[in-house]
Design a protein around this motif. Structure first.
Motif, mmCIF file in Angstrom:
data_model
loop_
_atom_site.group_PDB
_atom_site.id
_atom_site.type_symbol
_atom_site.label_atom_id
_atom_site.label_comp_id
_atom_site.label_asym_id
_atom_site.label_seq_id
_atom_site.Cartn_x
_atom_site.Cartn_y
_atom_site.Cartn_z
ATOM 1 N N ASN A 152 0.763 -1.155 -0.034
ATOM 2 C CA ASN A 152 -0.184 -0.030 0.097
ATOM 3 C C ASN A 152 0.984 1.155 -0.082
ATOM 4 O OD1 ASN A 152 0.936 0.025 2.899
ATOM 5 N ND2 ASN A 152 -1.144 -0.580 3.405
ATOM 6 N N ASN A 153 0.150 2.479 0.029
ATOM 7 C CA ASN A 153 1.157 3.595 -0.085
ATOM 8 C C ASN A 153 2.052 3.768 1.292
ATOM 9 O OD1 ASN A 153 2.161 5.928 -1.181
ATOM 10 N ND2 ASN A 153 0.586 7.389 -0.358
ATOM 11 N N ALA A 154 1.340 3.369 2.386
ATOM 12 C CA ALA A 154 2.038 3.535 3.402
ATOM 13 C C ALA A 154 3.410 2.867 3.489
ATOM 14 C CB ALA A 154 1.299 3.026 4.666
ATOM 15 N N ALA A 155 3.265 1.770 2.891
ATOM 16 C CA ALA A 155 4.454 0.805 2.723
ATOM 17 C C ALA A 155 5.293 1.334 1.796
ATOM 18 C CB ALA A 155 4.150 -0.647 2.233
ATOM 19 N N ALA A 156 4.838 1.999 0.885
ATOM 20 C CA ALA A 156 5.746 2.620 -0.335
ATOM 21 C C ALA A 156 6.747 3.721 0.229
ATOM 22 C CB ALA A 156 4.789 3.198 -1.533
ATOM 23 N N VAL A 157 5.825 4.467 1.260
ATOM 24 C CA VAL A 157 6.634 5.667 1.767
ATOM 25 C C VAL A 157 7.800 5.357 2.559
ATOM 26 C CG1 VAL A 157 6.260 7.830 3.585
ATOM 27 C CG2 VAL A 157 4.632 7.215 1.510
ATOM 28 N N LEU A 158 7.350 4.031 3.741
ATOM 29 C CA LEU A 158 8.356 3.548 4.440
ATOM 30 C C LEU A 158 9.443 2.963 3.832
ATOM 31 C CD1 LEU A 158 8.490 2.619 7.688
ATOM 32 C CD2 LEU A 158 7.643 0.508 6.592
ATOM 33 N N LEU A 159 9.234 2.305 2.504
ATOM 34 C CA LEU A 159 9.996 1.703 1.983
ATOM 35 C C LEU A 159 11.242 2.754 1.224
ATOM 36 C CD1 LEU A 159 11.476 -1.105 0.966
ATOM 37 C CD2 LEU A 159 10.077 -0.747 -1.081
ATOM 38 N N VAL A 160 10.429 3.814 0.691
ATOM 39 C CA VAL A 160 11.508 4.684 -0.187
ATOM 40 C C VAL A 160 12.371 5.428 0.894
ATOM 41 C CG1 VAL A 160 11.154 6.851 -1.173
ATOM 42 C CG2 VAL A 160 9.970 5.041 -1.772
ATOM 43 N N LEU A 161 11.894 5.932 2.108
ATOM 44 C CA LEU A 161 12.282 6.560 3.149
ATOM 45 C C LEU A 161 13.550 5.603 3.694
ATOM 46 C CD1 LEU A 161 9.782 8.453 4.956
ATOM 47 C CD2 LEU A 161 11.348 9.713 3.463
#
Ligand SMILES: *Cc1c(COP(=O)(O)O)cnc(C)c1O
Length: 475
Positions: free
Chosen positions: A153-162
């Motif tokens: 999901n997008n929460a995971a996307a932000v977490l992974l990118v950061l």
């Protein structure tokens, strides 16, 4: 009826006997012997409690006991996750599962769900492949990105990118963009959990480019922009534009990351909807990496898209956390089907249910209203007055929070009038929620509203109204 003078054992049928009864055998056949035995025991236990209680009376006939056991078994075997009518007026309702999927996605999911697929298998070489291949080229094409990947999901996307690009380093972010989405996603927490140090810049209402400039130092990993999805700062405000922020990042040789939140792949104004930034626009403004949700305005399954510079996407894909956040074959099938629909934007509204519902005009919704107002009125005869009223739907999932879409609702007002109105309203709302396909509405200014924007299956809605049992208010 029982005579309390008799010992209970003589009154209650034995479990063995019940299971040998024709109805008992049928229950064992349908649900398995163990479950049927448990259910019969539970009913007998309950009867025993009731008979021992004050004024204890109960029907202890074999058929009655077995009918109760059948109810118990049916309730237990019914899935807890079920279809509902979302008449809340919030189209992309997070608690109600967000976007409805198009037929093409459902077919694709069915196709891979029941068996083997080439999820991570390269049919050309006969070797292990990469599951991203089913969507990465499409995503890149639709957004103009060099590369793309996808996670849960997008929460995971932000977490992974950061975590990939800024672990152990500083991330400057505007104080005006430290959003909380639905309680569990708070930007400051995500930044911390990604292993980064948040560096707040600017103020709640105004952040200038100079604030970011002053914040950049040797420990700065990237610049972060967060779409303020579910609220809007109005009045004396200042935000740094995408282009300015991206240029500043470039000047310092660091990436600029944009959490678009909902994000979309097409300009929504072509469907008569308010403008929402597209992933392509964000990249065109110079963002290095952009993330967005799959089940918000995109109208697909729960997923988090990550698009941007190839060098950065490659790094992100190599992060071991990617494995923990990856999407499954069923989601992949749905997402791939949805993205392919975007290749033909002219037919999107007819094919994508989420966009179709959002673009629905008030006069069309009113036509649905005229089909349902009488049946609902009849079902609530003597309990509530029912009329068609104008109302406002919202997009939901934090997209365009202040925009409203003109819609039409069934306005249901309890006949009790103002006195005791609250309890009566709750009773009516609960009765609608208790239908075989629960109907979820909202209470607004003393009325129970059923916003008809998302009602398409009128037959199924009307067909179950005879089971509506709100009961009359006690006088
Ligand atoms: C919705 C949203 C998220 C979370 O996305 P999910 O797909 O629900 O995990 C993150 N950031 C912003 C700005 C959002 O609007």
């Amino acid at each position: 009826m029982t005579e309390t003078s008799k010992p209970l054992r003589a009154v209650l049928p034995s479990v063995d006997k019940l299971l040998r009864h024709e109805d008992g055998l049928a229950l064992a056949e349908a649900y398995g012997r163990a479950a049927a035995t448990d259910a019969v025991r539970a009913v007998i236990d309950e009867l025993r409690r009731r008979l021992l209680g004050a004024g204890g009376e109960a029907d202890t006939g074999e058929e009655a006991v077995l009918a109760s056991a059948a109810d118990l078994l049916a309730a237990k075997s019914a899935p807890s996750l079920k279809k509902v009518f979302n008449l809340t007026g919030t189209v992309l309702h997070t608690n109600l599962g967000r976007a409805p999927l198009p037929r093409e996605a459902i077919e694709a999911m069915t196709l891979v769900a029941g068996g083997a697929s080439n999820l991570e298998y390269d049919l050309e070489s006969g070797r292990r492949g990469d599951r991203d291949v089913h969507v990465d080229d499409l995503l890149a094409e639709l957004t103009g990105a060099e590369a793309a990947t996808v996670v849960n999901n997008n929460a995971a996307a932000v977490l992974l990118v950061l975590n990939t690009l800024a672990k152990g380093k500083e991330v400057p972010v505007s104080r005006g963009q430290l959003v909380e989405i639905g309680g569990s996603f708070r930007m400051p927490d995500i930044i911390r959990r990604a292993g980064c140090k948040m560096h707040e810049v600017g103020t709640t209402n105004r952040t200038h480019l100079k604030d970011f400039e002053d914040a950049i130092g040797g420990r700065t990993a990237l610049l972060l922009k967060v779409h303020t999805s579910n609220y809007e700062v109005q009045g004396f405000t200042k935000e740094v534009s995408d282009a300015e922020l991206a240029a500043l990042a470039r000047k310092h040789g660091i990436p600029c990351v944009d959490d678009l939140g909902s994000g979309t792949l097409v300009d929504l104004t072509r469907f008569g909807l308010p403008h929402e930034p597209t992933a392509a626009e964000a990249l065109a403004h110079g963002m290095s990496v952009v993330t967005f949700s799959g089940d918000k305005l995109l109208g697909g399954p729960q997923a988090g898209m990550i698009v941007g510079k190839k060098e950065l996407i490659d790094k992100i894909k190599k992060n071991p956390m990617k494995r923990a956040l990856r999407i499954d074959k069923v989601t992949m099938a749905a997402l791939s089907a949805v993205l392919r629909l975007y290749l033909d934007p002219d037919r999107l509204v007819e094919r994508m249910p989420a966009l179709r519902l959002l673009a629905r005009q008030a006069d069309e919704i009113a036509a649905t209203g005229r089909r349902v107002v009488d049946p609902v009125s009849r079902a609530l005869d003597g309990i509530a007055a029912v009329e068609l009223v104008g109302c406002q739907s919202q997009i939901g999932s934090g997209s365009l929070p202040v925009e409203r879409l003109d819609s039409v609702a069934l306005g249901i007002t309890p006949s009790t009038g103002r006195r005791g109105g609250g309890a009566a309203l709750n009773r009516i709302a609960k009765a609608f929620r208790s239908l075989p396909i629960p109907v979820i509405g909202r209470v607004h200014e003393g009325a129970f509203l059923l916003d008809l924007r998302c009602l398409e299956d009128v037959e199924a809605f009307v067909g179950q109204l005879d089971q509506l049992t709100p009961g009359r208010a006690s006088r």
